[in-house]
Design a protein around this motif. Structure first.
Motif, PDB file in Angstrom:
ATOM      1  N   SER A  20       0.837  -1.202   0.000  1.00  0.00           N
ATOM      2  CA  SER A  20       0.000   0.000   0.000  1.00  0.00           C
ATOM      3  C   SER A  20       0.867   1.245   0.000  1.00  0.00           C
ATOM      4  O   SER A  20       0.539   2.249  -0.617  1.00  0.00           O
ATOM      5  CB  SER A  20      -0.919   0.036   1.209  1.00  0.00           C
ATOM      6  OG  SER A  20      -1.431  -1.197   1.488  1.00  0.00           O
ATOM      7  N   THR A  39      -6.397   2.112   2.519  1.00  0.00           N
ATOM      8  CA  THR A  39      -5.932   0.735   2.721  1.00  0.00           C
ATOM      9  C   THR A  39      -4.949   0.663   3.881  1.00  0.00           C
ATOM     10  O   THR A  39      -4.972  -0.286   4.662  1.00  0.00           O
ATOM     11  CB  THR A  39      -5.273   0.211   1.447  1.00  0.00           C
ATOM     12  OG1 THR A  39      -6.078   0.586   0.341  1.00  0.00           O
ATOM     13  CG2 THR A  39      -5.151  -1.278   1.477  1.00  0.00           C
TER      14      THR A  39
ATOM     15  N   PRO B  40      -8.968  -3.358  -2.119  1.00  0.00           N
ATOM     16  CA  PRO B  40      -9.094  -2.899  -0.741  1.00  0.00           C
ATOM     17  C   PRO B  40     -10.519  -2.924  -0.188  1.00  0.00           C
ATOM     18  O   PRO B  40     -10.711  -3.243   0.976  1.00  0.00           O
ATOM     19  CB  PRO B  40      -8.579  -1.460  -0.810  1.00  0.00           C
ATOM     20  CG  PRO B  40      -7.686  -1.444  -1.968  1.00  0.00           C
ATOM     21  CD  PRO B  40      -8.253  -2.394  -2.943  1.00  0.00           C
TER      22      PRO B  40
END
Lengths: 89, 124, 162
Positions: A20, A39, B40
């Motif tokens: 991320s 995230t 996500p």
């Protein structure tokens, strides 16, 4: 058994952090970066929950809850900013 | 803790961490913003959900009290994750980010009645 | 009744959230939770004047069960697609025409779409008649629309709009 799988889980979540973080730095667009930040928040919740299990301490739960709240508010504010160019109308 | 419970807990923890990892992997691996958005929002939500169930089980079994407050975080994530995804998609459409799939026609026109393709077909 | 208990559903929900937050079932906490559950809707009444009503609790329960099952299935599917890599994906935008009119029903549908079958709801048109949906892997847009309508919209309509 649990100790082993916890270490493996820590490694996986740390790798998720790294991935991320790469997206946060690489972009290429502003929504991409916001998504990466969102995230990261969720990964931080996962890490705190794992830490709570690993250290058998319920304190980390509160931190996880707070990160969930603040992360959501932050993401919404940033998206609103992209949509309107202004946060408070 | 008995052996079966420990195996169940390990499985939950590993599944949770695995889903979290796959969600972030999608963030890096996929090509355009709109497909990246899926990783996500979905995989990560279930991942954290699994971890929280594991945490709830762990604390209920190791201490005398039943620990259910993890449900709160799960519930909160299930409510908020789609909202942030929706807002991010809206912001991306607003900025007309490049996409693998063809973008709907008047995607940037916020507040215009009728969205994209259907509207054009109606006019014809 | 309407004046003293503006949101009859919100009171028990807030009480349960309070109990979960404190992680206890003591009598004092239950009373405090009920008090908060009564006071917060009274003070925030100006922000949401209309009442939430479930016309069919059984439909709501059935919807919740379908939703939870679908979340797990969809998550595994999305995880598999991510692992398969970007080459096999067939992303597309789909317009879903809405039959729902109630605000809560539309937002519940949008949230459900985001969490379930490999789709993210991207934008609601200004006249609230179509929802733009982005699908991660979709071979047949018509079938996707039909599935969303049949699986989620019909129970939501039954549940909230009678």
């Amino acid at each position: 058994m649990l100790t082993f799988s916890l270490s493996l889980a820590f490694a996986l979540v740390a790798a998720a952090f790294a991935l991320s973080f790469y997206r946060l730095l690489a972009g290429p667009s502003a929504p991409d970066r916001i998504l990466a930040l969102d995230t990261l928040y969720i990964n931080a919740i996962a890490l705190l929950v794992l830490l709570g299990i690993g250290l058998a301490s319920p304190i980390y739960f509160e931190a996880a809850l707070l990160i969930a709240l603040m992360g959501f508010v932050g993401t919404v504010a940033l998206c609103k900013f992209l949509l309107r160019g202004d946060i408070i109308e | 803790m008995s052996g079966t419970v420990e195996i169940l807990l390990s499985l939950l923890v590993l599944a949770g961490a695995g889903f979290t990892f796959i969600g972030s992997l999608g963030l890096v691996r996929l090509r355009d913003f709109y497909t990246r958005l899926h990783g996500p929002t979905k995989a990560t939500t279930l991942g954290v959900g699994c971890l929280l169930i594991a945490s709830s089980l762990f604390f209920s079994l190791t201490t005398e009290n039943i620990s259910l407050h993890e449900i709160l975080v799960t519930l909160f994530l299930f409510i908020t994750a789609p909202i942030s995804a929706h807002l991010l998609a809206k912001a991306a459409l607003h900025r007309r980010l490049p996409s693998v799939a063809p973008l709907p026609v008047d995607a940037a026109a916020d507040g215009e009645p009728g969205a994209g393709i259907d509207r054009l077909q109606d006019l014809r | 009744m309407k004046r003293w208990l503006p949101h009859p559903l919100l009171t028990p929900v807030l009480a349960i959230v309070w109990l979960l937050l404190n992680n206890s079932l003591a009598l004092g906490q239950i009373l405090l939770g009920l008090l908060l559950g009564w006071a917060i809707p009274c003070f925030t009444l100006a922000f949401w004047p209309e009442r939430v009503r479930f016309y069919s609790p059984r439909a709501a329960l059935r919807f919740a069960a379908v939703f939870l099952y679908d979340v797990v299935i969809a998550n595994i599917a999305v995880a598999r697609l991510i692992l398969a890599g970007p080459r096999v994906l067939r992303p597309c935008f789909v317009n879903v025409p809405l039959d729902l009119t109630d605000d809560l029903a539309i937002s519940l549908l949008a949230n459900t779409i985001c969490l379930t079958p490999g789709t993210v709801s991207a934008r609601l048109s200004a006249d609230r008649r179509t929802l733009l949906v982005h699908a991660l892997d979709c071979a047949d847009p018509e079938a996707l629309v039909a599935e969303i309508k049949q699986r989620f919209e019909v129970p939501l309509k039954e549940m909230l709009e009678c």
